[in-house]
Write a protein that holds these residues in place. Structure first.
Motif, mmCIF file in Angstrom:
data_model
loop_
_atom_site.group_PDB
_atom_site.id
_atom_site.type_symbol
_atom_site.label_atom_id
_atom_site.label_comp_id
_atom_site.label_asym_id
_atom_site.label_seq_id
_atom_site.Cartn_x
_atom_site.Cartn_y
_atom_site.Cartn_z
ATOM 1 N N LEU B 220 0.823 -1.217 0.000
ATOM 2 C CA LEU B 220 0.000 0.000 0.000
ATOM 3 C C LEU B 220 0.860 1.271 0.000
ATOM 4 O O LEU B 220 0.347 2.381 0.059
ATOM 5 C CB LEU B 220 -0.948 0.017 1.202
ATOM 6 C CG LEU B 220 -2.069 -1.034 1.194
ATOM 7 C CD1 LEU B 220 -3.011 -0.833 2.379
ATOM 8 C CD2 LEU B 220 -2.859 -0.980 -0.112
ATOM 9 N N ILE B 221 2.155 1.061 0.009
ATOM 10 C CA ILE B 221 3.044 2.229 -0.011
ATOM 11 C C ILE B 221 3.726 2.310 -1.370
ATOM 12 O O ILE B 221 4.456 1.405 -1.766
ATOM 13 C CB ILE B 221 4.086 2.139 1.110
ATOM 14 C CG1 ILE B 221 3.365 2.141 2.472
ATOM 15 C CG2 ILE B 221 5.077 3.304 1.015
ATOM 16 C CD1 ILE B 221 4.287 2.028 3.663
ATOM 17 N N VAL B 222 3.459 3.394 -2.077
ATOM 18 C CA VAL B 222 3.967 3.515 -3.442
ATOM 19 C C VAL B 222 4.932 4.687 -3.569
ATOM 20 O O VAL B 222 4.643 5.802 -3.126
ATOM 21 C CB VAL B 222 2.817 3.709 -4.453
ATOM 22 C CG1 VAL B 222 3.347 3.715 -5.870
ATOM 23 C CG2 VAL B 222 1.768 2.630 -4.260
ATOM 24 N N GLU B 223 6.067 4.398 -4.189
ATOM 25 C CA GLU B 223 7.071 5.452 -4.399
ATOM 26 C C GLU B 223 6.860 6.158 -5.732
ATOM 27 O O GLU B 223 6.094 5.699 -6.561
ATOM 28 C CB GLU B 223 8.462 4.826 -4.451
ATOM 29 C CG GLU B 223 8.966 4.325 -3.128
ATOM 30 C CD GLU B 223 10.265 3.575 -3.348
ATOM 31 O OE1 GLU B 223 10.863 3.723 -4.432
ATOM 32 O OE2 GLU B 223 10.664 2.838 -2.421
ATOM 33 N N ASN B 224 7.636 7.221 -5.905
ATOM 34 C CA ASN B 224 7.706 7.879 -7.204
ATOM 35 C C ASN B 224 6.333 8.311 -7.707
ATOM 36 O O ASN B 224 5.827 7.808 -8.702
ATOM 37 C CB ASN B 224 8.370 6.930 -8.218
ATOM 38 C CG ASN B 224 8.717 7.635 -9.503
ATOM 39 O OD1 ASN B 224 8.740 8.874 -9.556
ATOM 40 N ND2 ASN B 224 8.982 6.874 -10.542
ATOM 41 N N THR B 225 5.762 9.239 -6.980
ATOM 42 C CA THR B 225 4.395 9.650 -7.298
ATOM 43 C C THR B 225 4.300 11.166 -7.380
ATOM 44 O O THR B 225 3.300 11.778 -7.059
ATOM 45 C CB THR B 225 3.444 9.157 -6.189
ATOM 46 O OG1 THR B 225 3.952 9.613 -4.932
ATOM 47 C CG2 THR B 225 3.366 7.668 -6.182
ATOM 48 N N TRP B 226 5.376 11.762 -7.745
ATOM 49 C CA TRP B 226 5.567 13.196 -7.714
ATOM 50 C C TRP B 226 4.508 14.028 -8.430
ATOM 51 O O TRP B 226 3.942 14.964 -7.919
ATOM 52 C CB TRP B 226 6.958 13.500 -8.275
ATOM 53 C CG TRP B 226 7.322 14.928 -8.246
ATOM 54 C CD1 TRP B 226 7.644 15.696 -9.312
ATOM 55 C CD2 TRP B 226 7.387 15.772 -7.106
ATOM 56 N NE1 TRP B 226 7.905 16.967 -8.911
ATOM 57 C CE2 TRP B 226 7.752 17.041 -7.560
ATOM 58 C CE3 TRP B 226 7.155 15.594 -5.751
ATOM 59 C CZ2 TRP B 226 7.910 18.129 -6.712
ATOM 60 C CZ3 TRP B 226 7.299 16.670 -4.899
ATOM 61 C CH2 TRP B 226 7.674 17.915 -5.374
ATOM 62 N N THR B 227 4.225 13.682 -9.681
ATOM 63 C CA THR B 227 3.308 14.494 -10.492
ATOM 64 C C THR B 227 1.900 13.907 -10.509
ATOM 65 O O THR B 227 1.652 12.838 -9.965
ATOM 66 C CB THR B 227 3.785 14.536 -11.950
ATOM 67 O OG1 THR B 227 3.805 13.186 -12.434
ATOM 68 C CG2 THR B 227 5.174 15.123 -12.051
ATOM 69 N N LYS B 228 1.016 14.629 -11.136
ATOM 70 C CA LYS B 228 -0.351 14.165 -11.294
ATOM 71 C C LYS B 228 -0.349 12.823 -12.040
ATOM 72 O O LYS B 228 -1.042 11.881 -11.653
ATOM 73 C CB LYS B 228 -1.142 15.211 -12.071
ATOM 74 C CG LYS B 228 -2.596 14.876 -12.298
ATOM 75 C CD LYS B 228 -3.326 16.017 -12.993
ATOM 76 C CE LYS B 228 -3.921 15.537 -14.294
ATOM 77 N NZ LYS B 228 -4.663 16.574 -15.023
ATOM 78 N N GLU B 229 0.462 12.757 -13.078
ATOM 79 C CA GLU B 229 0.499 11.555 -13.897
ATOM 80 C C GLU B 229 1.005 10.358 -13.085
ATOM 81 O O GLU B 229 0.447 9.269 -13.134
ATOM 82 C CB GLU B 229 1.400 11.764 -15.121
ATOM 83 C CG GLU B 229 0.788 12.630 -16.210
ATOM 84 C CD GLU B 229 0.593 14.092 -15.778
ATOM 85 O OE1 GLU B 229 1.412 14.573 -14.956
ATOM 86 O OE2 GLU B 229 -0.371 14.741 -16.218
ATOM 87 N N LEU B 230 2.086 10.608 -12.339
ATOM 88 C CA LEU B 230 2.645 9.516 -11.538
ATOM 89 C C LEU B 230 1.686 9.128 -10.418
ATOM 90 O O LEU B 230 1.563 7.947 -10.078
ATOM 91 C CB LEU B 230 4.007 9.928 -10.963
ATOM 92 C CG LEU B 230 5.117 10.056 -12.009
ATOM 93 C CD1 LEU B 230 6.368 10.688 -11.420
ATOM 94 C CD2 LEU B 230 5.438 8.683 -12.596
ATOM 95 N N GLY B 231 1.004 10.117 -9.865
ATOM 96 C CA GLY B 231 0.010 9.829 -8.840
ATOM 97 C C GLY B 231 -1.105 8.952 -9.419
ATOM 98 O O GLY B 231 -1.566 7.999 -8.781
#
Lengths: 345, 345
Positions: B220-231
């Motif tokens: 449930l923990i996701v890395e690399n989610t910086w931008t809207k797209e990555l989110g």
DNA sequence: CTGAAAGCGCTTACAG
DNA sequence: CTGAAAGCGCTTACAG
């Protein structure tokens, strides 16, 4: 903090038993230094953690490699993007940016300009504040032989470089689009008419009505709608009319358009079926509201780059080639749900 | 443009048959000038359209009255507000701002710092880029005896003035709130763990889970989610799990949270009943989405002012009084529809 | 109150 | 290729 003295070219010169002249030459990568000593100087500079004093260098050279920017507000999407664009282009040329915000105040704008003149910036980039009717301070910039570039909100009568949007055309297209969608009573939230761009937007509105033989109804044109709150207020007034409009063009800003949307929702006007809405500037949020808001994109980041490049061109040219003094960037109508009466929501 | 020579104090001196010393004194409103001549000098300066050369003055005085600011991006709400806040406070003290953006690049950050050092700024204000693991360039600032103020994303190990938010506490409160609302499987979109603030936010998340005896589930923990797209990407992944989360804390940014909302809507997860969403930063748009997004306000404009005032305090103090070296501003959880499971939408 | 002089740190014609 | 000297525009101890 006691300001420990920094390393100067004299320190380097002394250490290596050469003259400051040679050090300066080496540091500026001149050819008139022996390759070996040049290398030695560069190495020593590194060791002593030498940092050039730009103030001294600039004073001597009579330039500053600095561009001053005056905007109404830094923290407004449109201007932040302009600045980011300018920064992106000037940075590569080793230029610095000094940023001032006028907060839409004439007084602060004048003061900012004076600061920038005192700083001997090479160029001043400005979008004038709403309050500024008088442009003596801008004339002053020209008198000091500083390059002046106006953008967006410009003082027409001053002959300077200008980077603008074709506001009239964009507004015309927006209103034309709304008419094509079947809206018949289109209201206008207009900006302060002492500002050029708002006059142009109104012109575009009137032109579109004229094209379709739609009469201008004075009570559908509302002044002083600058913020979201004022836009909301104007809308409340409009929607309470015996014959309310079936569309509102918030020509002054997207913030205003947001106010329109909120009041419309509040008063149970269905958007876009009962009320069409169009804003101006393509702020990020216009894509996210429900329904999303039709608006006009001004290519702000690109405009910023254009401004910077215009300056560099002008510098290079040195009066040999004639550069166009006014660059007009055609904004783009972004059609979203809030005006899609025909094709349904 | 041929740079017509500007009026200097020599021109004024010559015209009035006094020395440059007296002119300088008059212009600086010194008491050591005859009142009459002072008035005369001021009047003449006005007439000749004299503008002080700040570069020369600063060079002589060994100061610059300039503050350098380095931020990842100028055109991001949070940073634009910080800058506006700094500008608002420094302007009144006659200070200038030189703005650089690192674009999240380590290399450009280093270059920006060097430019500012060369400019002999009195103070550098920085929020480090995501790429910056190495902080030699910041140490360099200190070595040059330039005041350094870090904010938001700070290099912990450097002993400098710091203005930060209590990220851990805010994140704790956000997740605690979600648990109170009845969410049981709360996912985390986390930021790069080399950056301090993102580590802290994760800590707050873990702490809240611990408080309520909820086990930590790695998937449930996701890395690399910086931008809207990555989110959005991270969310798609999460919501496709056999046992998807019933809430997502986009600790990295509101942009990321926006991505979450879009994917949720897309995949027909009802917000907030089936999926709770919380972002970070209180970007303007979080109030406007439907449903509106719960988020954390960092008081960015106020933070900017705080940074500036911290500098001025430190200057005044001159080592007599001890000032706190770290100011922590408590962010505020803004509860909106996207996490209101209990009280209904 | 005022002037003469030095100097902030650099660059650049000038001479060799 | 290198040095000596002047100067960018200002400020400020020093002397009177």
């Amino acid at each position: 903090m006691k300001p420990k003295k920094r390393t100067t070219i004299y320190d380097i010169a002394q250490k290596l038993n050469v003259t400051p002249s040679s050090v300066s030459r080496a540091l500026n990568n001149s050819n008139y230094v022996n390759e070996a000593t040049k290398k030695l100087i560069l190495k020593t500079a590194e060791e002593l953690n030498y940092k050039r004093n730009t103030m001294a260098s600039n004073l001597r050279k009579g330039q500053s490699k600095t561009i001053g920017v005056v905007v109404p507000r830094i923290n407004q999407n449109y201007f932040a993007n302009i600045i980011a664009g300018i920064e992106d282009a000037t940075y590569k040329q080793g230029y610095n940016l000094i940023i001032c915000q006028s907060n839409e105040s004439y007084e602060k704008e004048v003061q900012s300009i004076n600061t920038l003149i005192n700083q001997h910036v090479d160029c001043i980039v400005i979008s004038v504040s709403i309050e500024s009717n008088n442009h003596k301070h801008l004339q002053n910039v020209l008198d000091q032989n500083i390059q002046l570039i106006q953008f967006d909100r410009v003082a027409d009568e001053l002959e300077t470089l200008k980077v603008i949007n074709d506001n009239e055309q964009a507004s015309f297209e927006a209103v034309d689009h709304m008419i094509e969608q079947g809206y018949k009573r289109i209201a206008l939230l207009e900006g302060p008419q002492n500002v050029d761009i708002f006059r142009q937007r109104k012109k575009g509105y009137l032109q579109a009505l004229a094209k379709h033989n739609i009469p201008v109804i004075d009570e559908l044109i509302v002044e002083n709608t600058w913020t979201k709150e004022l836009g909301a207020k104007g809308t409340r007034q409009l929607l309470s009319l015996p014959e309310p409009p079936d569309a509102i063009f918030a020509s002054v800003s997207d913030f205003s358009a947001l106010g329109v949307l909120e009041v419309a929702t509040d008063m149970n006007f269905k958007v876009p079926s009962q009320l069409g809405i169009c804003g101006y500037s393509n702020e990020d949020f216009t894509e996210i509201t429900s329904p999303s808001i039709t608006t006009i994109d001004q290519f702000s980041f690109y405009m910023g780059k254009t401004i910077a490049n215009l300056y560099f061109q002008e510098m290079e040219n040195n009066d040999t080639v004639v550069v166009p003094k006014i660059i007009s960037i055609k904004p783009k109508l972004i059609i979203r749900s809030s005006t899609m009466k025909k094709k349904g929501k």
